[in-house]
Enzyme design. Structure first.
Site, PDB file in Angstrom:
ATOM      1  NE  ARG A   1     -18.410   2.646  71.525  1.00 43.82           N
ATOM      2  CZ  ARG A   1     -17.508   2.703  72.512  1.00 43.82           C
ATOM      3  NH1 ARG A   1     -16.454   1.916  72.484  1.00 43.82           N
ATOM      4  NH2 ARG A   1     -17.669   3.518  73.528  1.00 43.82           N
TER       5      ARG A   1
ATOM      6  CG  ASP B   1     -13.502  12.457  71.645  1.00 38.75           C
ATOM      7  OD1 ASP B   1     -14.356  11.606  71.953  1.00 38.75           O
ATOM      8  OD2 ASP B   1     -12.584  12.800  72.409  1.00 38.75           O
TER       9      ASP B   1
ATOM     10  NE  ARG C   1     -19.117   9.697  74.104  1.00 38.82           N
ATOM     11  CZ  ARG C   1     -18.188   8.930  74.694  1.00 38.82           C
ATOM     12  NH1 ARG C   1     -18.372   7.654  74.809  1.00 38.82           N
ATOM     13  NH2 ARG C   1     -17.074   9.472  75.118  1.00 38.82           N
TER      14      ARG C   1
ATOM     15  CE1 TYR D   1      -9.473  10.767  78.886  1.00 40.83           C
ATOM     16  CE2 TYR D   1     -10.584  12.844  79.347  1.00 40.83           C
ATOM     17  CZ  TYR D   1     -10.595  11.460  79.294  1.00 40.83           C
ATOM     18  OH  TYR D   1     -11.727  10.770  79.653  1.00 40.83           O
TER      19      TYR D   1
ATOM     20  NE  ARG E   1     -16.314   1.857  65.321  1.00 40.78           N
ATOM     21  CZ  ARG E   1     -16.282   1.238  66.496  1.00 40.78           C
ATOM     22  NH1 ARG E   1     -16.042   1.922  67.587  1.00 40.78           N
ATOM     23  NH2 ARG E   1     -16.522  -0.044  66.589  1.00 40.78           N
TER      24      ARG E   1
HETATM   25  O1  CP3 Z   1     -22.756  12.938  72.296  1.00 38.99           O
HETATM   26  C1  CP3 Z   1     -22.516  12.688  71.100  1.00 38.99           C
HETATM   27  O2  CP3 Z   1     -23.189  11.870  70.428  1.00 38.99           O
HETATM   28  C2  CP3 Z   1     -21.445  13.492  70.411  1.00 38.99           C
HETATM   29  C3  CP3 Z   1     -20.150  12.900  70.296  1.00 38.99           C
HETATM   30  C4  CP3 Z   1     -19.210  12.799  71.478  1.00 38.99           C
HETATM   31  C5  CP3 Z   1     -18.240  11.759  71.563  1.00 38.99           C
HETATM   32  N1  CP3 Z   1     -17.446  12.023  72.634  1.00 38.99           N
HETATM   33  C6  CP3 Z   1     -18.114  10.645  70.618  1.00 38.99           C
HETATM   34  C7  CP3 Z   1     -17.318   9.472  71.001  1.00 38.99           C
HETATM   35  C8  CP3 Z   1     -19.011  13.643  72.576  1.00 38.99           C
HETATM   36  C9  CP3 Z   1     -19.812  14.873  73.010  1.00 38.99           C
HETATM   37  C10 CP3 Z   1     -17.876  13.142  73.286  1.00 38.99           C
HETATM   38  C11 CP3 Z   1     -17.324  13.798  74.489  1.00 38.99           C
HETATM   39  C12 CP3 Z   1     -16.238  13.141  75.230  1.00 38.99           C
HETATM   40  N2  CP3 Z   1     -15.169  12.443  74.722  1.00 38.99           N
HETATM   41  C13 CP3 Z   1     -16.044  13.246  76.632  1.00 38.99           C
HETATM   42  C14 CP3 Z   1     -16.934  14.029  77.577  1.00 38.99           C
HETATM   43  C15 CP3 Z   1     -18.197  13.348  77.888  1.00 38.99           C
HETATM   44  C16 CP3 Z   1     -18.064  12.076  78.674  1.00 38.99           C
HETATM   45  O3  CP3 Z   1     -18.398  11.016  78.099  1.00 38.99           O
HETATM   46  O4  CP3 Z   1     -17.624  12.144  79.824  1.00 38.99           O
HETATM   47  C17 CP3 Z   1     -14.895  12.521  76.959  1.00 38.99           C
HETATM   48  C18 CP3 Z   1     -14.319  12.331  78.354  1.00 38.99           C
HETATM   49  C19 CP3 Z   1     -14.329  12.036  75.745  1.00 38.99           C
HETATM   50  C20 CP3 Z   1     -13.061  11.276  75.574  1.00 38.99           C
HETATM   51  C21 CP3 Z   1     -13.302   9.936  75.008  1.00 38.99           C
HETATM   52  N3  CP3 Z   1     -13.691   9.701  73.701  1.00 38.99           N
HETATM   53  C22 CP3 Z   1     -13.182   8.697  75.660  1.00 38.99           C
HETATM   54  C23 CP3 Z   1     -12.786   8.515  77.121  1.00 38.99           C
HETATM   55  C24 CP3 Z   1     -13.502   7.713  74.721  1.00 38.99           C
HETATM   56  C25 CP3 Z   1     -13.408   6.238  74.897  1.00 38.99           C
HETATM   57  C26 CP3 Z   1     -14.468   5.718  75.776  1.00 38.99           C
HETATM   58  C27 CP3 Z   1     -15.507   5.015  74.973  1.00 38.99           C
HETATM   59  O5  CP3 Z   1     -16.698   5.247  75.219  1.00 38.99           O
HETATM   60  O6  CP3 Z   1     -15.084   4.199  74.136  1.00 38.99           O
HETATM   61  C28 CP3 Z   1     -13.862   8.361  73.514  1.00 38.99           C
HETATM   62  C29 CP3 Z   1     -14.318   7.738  72.263  1.00 38.99           C
HETATM   63  C30 CP3 Z   1     -15.649   8.164  71.717  1.00 38.99           C
HETATM   64  N4  CP3 Z   1     -16.089   9.449  71.612  1.00 38.99           N
HETATM   65  C31 CP3 Z   1     -16.639   7.297  71.150  1.00 38.99           C
HETATM   66  C32 CP3 Z   1     -17.680   8.127  70.697  1.00 38.99           C
HETATM   67  C33 CP3 Z   1     -18.937   7.698  69.962  1.00 38.99           C
HETATM   68  C34 CP3 Z   1     -16.528   5.786  71.023  1.00 38.99           C
HETATM   69  C35 CP3 Z   1     -15.483   5.494  69.993  1.00 38.99           C
HETATM   70  C36 CP3 Z   1     -15.835   4.395  69.067  1.00 38.99           C
HETATM   71  O7  CP3 Z   1     -16.790   4.518  68.269  1.00 38.99           O
HETATM   72  O8  CP3 Z   1     -15.105   3.399  69.120  1.00 38.99           O
END
Ligand code: CP3
Length: 351
Positions: free
Chosen positions: A27, A73, A23, A150, A36
């Site tokens: 944010r 994602d 990640r 999910y 964003r």
């Molecule tokens: O690592 C990186 O920088 C690459 C981008 C990336 C994102 N999600 C961006 C993201 C990667 C590799 C993921 C993987 C992901 N997504 C996983 C597996 C890794 C982990 O964290 O366990 C999972 C379970 C998801 C599903 C997901 N996406 C969730 C549960 C959420 C909400 C939780 C949160 O942190 O808000 C997301 C949203 C998400 N994916 C964000 C980002 C930057 C935040 C969204 C935003 O900007 O509002």
């Protein structure tokens, strides 16, 4: 190219321990929040190849990171399977049509990544061009079991009641979901490789919620099938793969035997023990607790050195085999200047 990341995964000598952060684009960076806002929302950001490229590069402009990861994602795959992904602000991901009925499960098909996930392929191509071989680009996917969590729950879950009911009451239905999803993931990752991804990572965020036997049957078996189906080389380069099961410390030997090149470690695991258990069969990636980044820089430096020293102590592969990372994604509340202290410490450490 700074290829220390690829070299460490392939257990070739490196000139410094490579580091990237799960990640890393997100944010905690004000410039991410600004982009964003321009995109409108998170999903529009994922679906715009130019803006996805912009945020992928943001952490690399600030820090001397050794790899870039595609901004996207894991839930784009079930979205392309027709489940209707949306994000409720502050609530995380949701699906309009959770997958619970037998007829819907029987109708599930693997999407063609070039047709239904073309925006991801465009993002990969755009990012590779923009990176201009500075550092390698990592492609990724969710593991079939994590995606199924999910898909069946319809969003995040605390108790995984729906998917665990299916696992024990109708394992045939869950196996059908996992089979189709594995085919989808193989095609999706291979397409990312064809478009320019130089390594791939499988995020198995919820594999650790399973019993010992269920992990092997419902998560690891499909991860193995995927690794076997991936392109091993592309355009003359080896394409390493990494498996990260959060909470997977119990199964490190089994994960290491799956055919992957690197195993991701969360922060529950002692990296020296992990090295002893898997030998030099695979590289290790991880395993600093992301919450360490809330502490003052002196503590971050000390904690990072503990991981580096523990790894070096029992490493039989020489000056390689470790990709430094956090044990899970970086928190949105991380002070950006604390990341600098971590990256510099890792780069100046000597085995
Ligand atoms: O690592 C990186 O920088 C690459 C981008 C990336 C994102 N999600 C961006 C993201 C990667 C590799 C993921 C993987 C992901 N997504 C996983 C597996 C890794 C982990 O964290 O366990 C999972 C379970 C998801 C599903 C997901 N996406 C969730 C549960 C959420 C909400 C939780 C949160 O942190 O808000 C997301 C949203 C998400 N994916 C964000 C980002 C930057 C935040 C969204 C935003 O900007 O509002």
């Amino acid at each position: 190219m700074n290829d220390n990341f690829l070299r460490a995964l392939l257990k070739k000598p490196v000139d410094r321990t490579p580091i990237w952060l799960m990640r890393q684009a997100g944010r905690y960076l004000p410039e991410y929040c600004e982009t964003r806002k321009r995109a409108g929302d998170f999903l529009s950001l994922c679906k715009s190849p130019d803006l996805a490229c912009e945020v992928t590069l943001q952490p690399l402009a600030r820090y001397d990171l050794d790899a870039a990861i595609l901004f996207s994602d894991i839930l784009t795959v079930p979205d392309a399977m027709g489940l209707g992904l949306y994000f409720e602000t502050g609530e995380g991901p949701r699906f309009e049509r959770p997958l619970r009925e037998e007829w819907a499960i029987n109708n599930l098909t693997a999407p063609d990544p070039y047709d239904h996930l073309g925006y991801v392929m465009d993002a990969v191509r755009t990012i590779r061009r923009a990176l201009d071989n500075r550092v390698p680009l990592i492609g990724f996917s969710g593991s079939p079991y994590t995606l199924a969590c999910y898909m069946v729950e319809g969003g995040g879950s605390k108790d995984f009641r729906h998917i665990k009911t299916m696992l024990y009451a109708r394992p045939d239905l869950l196996h059908r979901i996992l089979d189709v999803t594995s085919d989808a993931v193989i095609a999706y990752l291979n397409a990312q490789i064809e478009c320019g991804a130089q390594a791939v990572m499988l995020f198995d965020t919820w594999g650790g919620s399973l019993s010992d036997a269920a992990y092997v049957e419902f998560s690891l078996a499909y991860l193995q099938k995927i690794v076997a189906g991936l392109h091993k080389t592309w355009n003359g380069g080896k394409i390493p793969s990494i498996i990260f099961t959060k909470g997977g410390g119990l199964w490190l030997e089994k994960i290491a035997a799956s055919g992957c090149d690197g195993v991701g470690l969360d922060w529950n695991v002692n990296i020296a023990d992990a090295r002893r258990r898997v030998g030099d069969k695979v590289a290790l990636q991880g395993n600093l607790d992301p919450n360490v980044l809330f502490a003052p820089p002196e503590t971050i430096v000390a904690e990072a050195k503990k991981v580096l020293t523990a790894f070096a102590l029992d490493n039989t592969a020489g000056n390689t085999g470790h990709v430094f990372n956090l044990g899970h994604g970086i928190s949105q509340f991380t002070p950006p200047e604390h990341v600098e202290a971590l990256v510099e410490t890792v780069h100046h450490f000597h085995f």
